[in-house]
Enzyme design. Sequence first.
Site, PDB file in Angstrom:
ATOM      1  N   ASN A 149       0.797  -1.225   0.000  1.00 18.46           N
ATOM      2  CA  ASN A 149       0.000   0.000   0.000  1.00 18.46           C
ATOM      3  C   ASN A 149       0.828   1.272   0.000  1.00 18.46           C
ATOM      4  O   ASN A 149       0.388   2.285  -0.556  1.00 18.46           O
ATOM      5  CB  ASN A 149      -0.926   0.021   1.222  1.00 18.46           C
ATOM      6  N   SER A 180      -7.577   6.368   0.164  1.00 17.05           N
ATOM      7  CA  SER A 180      -8.803   5.834   0.743  1.00 17.05           C
ATOM      8  C   SER A 180      -9.358   6.880   1.708  1.00 17.05           C
ATOM      9  O   SER A 180      -8.608   7.716   2.224  1.00 17.05           O
ATOM     10  CB  SER A 180      -8.513   4.530   1.503  1.00 17.05           C
ATOM     11  N   TYR A 193      -3.799  -0.729   7.903  1.00 19.81           N
ATOM     12  CA  TYR A 193      -4.316  -0.327   6.598  1.00 19.81           C
ATOM     13  C   TYR A 193      -4.590   1.171   6.570  1.00 19.81           C
ATOM     14  O   TYR A 193      -4.169   1.877   5.636  1.00 19.81           O
ATOM     15  CB  TYR A 193      -5.604  -1.093   6.280  1.00 19.81           C
ATOM     16  N   LYS A 197      -2.752   4.234   4.209  1.00 20.06           N
ATOM     17  CA  LYS A 197      -3.458   5.144   3.304  1.00 20.06           C
ATOM     18  C   LYS A 197      -3.253   6.607   3.700  1.00 20.06           C
ATOM     19  O   LYS A 197      -3.197   7.490   2.834  1.00 20.06           O
ATOM     20  CB  LYS A 197      -4.947   4.794   3.272  1.00 20.06           C
TER      21      LYS A 197
END
Length: 296
Positions: A149, A180, A193, A197
């Site tokens: 990512n 995101s 996560y 982002k």
Amino acid sequence: MFTKLCRPVPSINFRTVKCFCKPRQLNKYYNIIARANCSASSSFLCDKNVIFVAGLGDIGLDTSKELLKRDLKNLVILDRIDKPELVCELKELNPKTKVTFMPYDVTVPIAESKKLLKKIFDKLKCVDILINGAGILDDHKIEATIAVNYTGLVNTTTAIMDFWDIRKGGPGGIICNIGSVTGFNPITQVPVYSGSKAAVVNFTSSLAKLAHITGVTAYTVNPGITRTSLVAKFNSWLDVEPDVAELLLEHPTQSTKECAASFVKAIEKNKNGGLWFLDQGILEDIKWDKHWDPCI
């Protein structure tokens, strides 16, 4: 430049042109006619060469289909998994656009990324837009989440600077990074996560502010919760919420087609530093509050 070319032009009798034009001049007229076929609504993307990392994923595939409606010149898809049936489907959607697939793992060293990009630049001569779209959602896989990512996105971006940076004689370029909404406000049950982002948002904002030095502009597209295989089932950090996926999907979501339509509209707006929020048909450039400035 392309906007000016994507307009109706007088018809040209090529039999007559051949009588007084040299081959190089004739090619110029052919190119003008080809570009003039672009519709006014898609003039920005018309005849562009685009590299799309993870262009066969859930959001990626529908976005690739949406891009093909804009009469790109070339769409080069870089993806970890080869899906020939999907590539064939994309090729059939618009014969005007040449679709090429090349295998690519964003976690490879920068040197490997540069080698692959050199092959692409050698073939196409120029690339207009890089879309970084690789991503995973699984907070059990901490290293992999950060590697795909964030680190992979940074490395791919760094690699293409060898070909774009105006300080090296490059022409500049455009980077579209997929972030995101969790980069704005986290889903607390998946902090790895969400953190990756948020890092994408900050990295891209920095790139945008360096555009006057590098000649490379950048912006992020930040989808809301989208119904994909990623969110159908995923793991929370340290299993703090085993049912995180089910709980998340109880709230309003968007389809991949809705997301893709807004995605391409954001690309067409081509706003350096744009922080695009994409959710349920809404496309909004978020205004980020500044609480601190390094003043350098």
